[in-house]
Write an enzyme that holds these catalytic residues in place. Structure first.
Site, PDB file in Angstrom:
ATOM      1  N   LEU A  37       0.860  -1.182   0.000  1.00  0.00           N
ATOM      2  CA  LEU A  37       0.000   0.000   0.000  1.00  0.00           C
ATOM      3  C   LEU A  37       0.897   1.233   0.000  1.00  0.00           C
ATOM      4  O   LEU A  37       1.895   1.281   0.728  1.00  0.00           O
ATOM      5  CB  LEU A  37      -0.899   0.041   1.247  1.00  0.00           C
ATOM      6  CG  LEU A  37      -2.194  -0.766   1.226  1.00  0.00           C
ATOM      7  CD1 LEU A  37      -2.873  -0.670   2.583  1.00  0.00           C
ATOM      8  CD2 LEU A  37      -3.140  -0.312   0.136  1.00  0.00           C
ATOM      9  N   ASP A  38       0.547   2.236  -0.798  1.00  0.00           N
ATOM     10  CA  ASP A  38       1.304   3.487  -0.807  1.00  0.00           C
ATOM     11  C   ASP A  38       1.266   4.128   0.576  1.00  0.00           C
ATOM     12  O   ASP A  38       0.316   3.904   1.347  1.00  0.00           O
ATOM     13  CB  ASP A  38       0.718   4.468  -1.819  1.00  0.00           C
ATOM     14  CG  ASP A  38       0.852   3.972  -3.252  1.00  0.00           C
ATOM     15  OD1 ASP A  38       1.795   3.213  -3.524  1.00  0.00           O
ATOM     16  OD2 ASP A  38       0.005   4.347  -4.091  1.00  0.00           O
ATOM     17  N   PRO A  39       2.255   4.965   0.921  1.00  0.00           N
ATOM     18  CA  PRO A  39       2.247   5.639   2.227  1.00  0.00           C
ATOM     19  C   PRO A  39       0.957   6.421   2.499  1.00  0.00           C
ATOM     20  O   PRO A  39       0.471   6.444   3.632  1.00  0.00           O
ATOM     21  CB  PRO A  39       3.457   6.577   2.135  1.00  0.00           C
ATOM     22  CG  PRO A  39       4.407   5.857   1.238  1.00  0.00           C
ATOM     23  CD  PRO A  39       3.530   5.205   0.193  1.00  0.00           C
TER      24      PRO A  39
END
Length: 292
Positions: A37-39
């Protein structure tokens, strides 16, 4: 603790940072996850602990669902709110049917080009590291499938959608593409993964709850057997258990009725999971043995 934790990842940290924190909180020796998951993204992140790390590859292919908020009229270099603004356009007073019509064009099997700001590696280096250096390289389109896009609400220029899709889908790219079809451009301002396969955000756990302690029967704690429930199970004799434990392929006859190239859960006569095999034409090679 050889389990999978259904974590609700908070915003502002990488998936690897989330894994490291779970590992520390629960005192695990090893830990890994089953899909980045992206930040800026939140939601379901399956964190595999100790022997369960050997099961992560069998969880990667599961379908996923997301809730995304788009901002129309602005494109960014990362396709999300963390990136530099590169283009602005006026946004007309769209009706819901305009948004639905644009989104509908992407439902089904499509080819999608991964963004430069992604964890995909080129010659061992993540693309996002090249992008940060101002380097853009050619990326091959990849087949993905969008099962459904549902319009949740609109407050122009903001649009909230729910997306169900196959593994490997970049929702940032999807939203950018929808913005281009609408003629306004778009980027994501919020993204939440609401499920991976049958593992829902409703049964996930936060860091705060983990820090307070959780029991083995908590809905956020999954045994390897439970996490891989959708793989057919094969109960083995003691002789075959010994063979499998030593990595010796098993006879194909023990998995009659199971198609070729399907992974199977290998269990002893007590019904305890100890390994994973794969049904082949003549044999069942052993893919993983768990030391449980």
């Amino acid at each position: 603790m050889n389990v999978i934790i259904n974590l609700n990842k908070p915003k502002g940290i990488t998936s690897q940072q989330a894994v490291t924190k779970v590992k520390k909180l629960l005192g695990a020796r090893k830990a890994g996850h089953t899909g980045t998951l992206d930040p800026m993204a939140t939601g379901v992140l399956l964190v595999c602990l100790n022997e369960a790390t050997k099961a992560s590859r069998f969880l990667l292919d599961k379908d996923k669902t997301y809730h995304a908020r788009l901002k129309l009229g602005e494109r960014t270099e990362t396709l999300d709110a963390d990136g530099k603004l590169i283009e602005t356009r006026d946004v007309p007073p769209f009706a819901p049917e305009h948004i639905a019509s644009a989104a509908k064009q992407f439902i089904g099997k499509i080819m999608q080009k991964p963004p430069m700001y992604s964890a995909i590696k080129l010659n061992g280096q993540p693309l996002y590291k090249l992008a940060r250096q101002g380097i853009e390289v050619e990326r091959s389109e990849r087949p993905v499938e969008i099962y459904n896009i549902k319009l949740l609400q609109m407050d122009i220029p903001y649009v909230d959608i729910a997306v169900s899709c196959s593994k490997g889908t970049y929702v940032r790219t999807l939203c950018d593409d929808i913005g281009l079809v609408l003629g306004t451009g778009a980027h994501i301002t919020a993204l939440e993964r609401t499920s991976i396969g049958t593992f829902s955000i409703d049964a996930s756990v936060t860091f705060d709850t983990l820090a307070q302690g959780i029991s083995d029967d908590s809905p956020c704690v999954l045994s390897i057997d439970h996490a891989l429930f959708d793989l057919p199970e094969v109960i083995l004799s003691e002789t075959n258990v010994r063979k499998a434990r030593n990595g010796i392929p098993l006879g194909r006859e023990i998995a009659n009725g199971i198609p070729d190239d399907v992974y199977v859960r290998l269990k002893d006569s007590f019904g305890s999971l100890f390994g994973i095999g794969i049904a082949k034409h003549e044999k069942i090679p052993i893919e993983r043995n768990f030391n449980l």
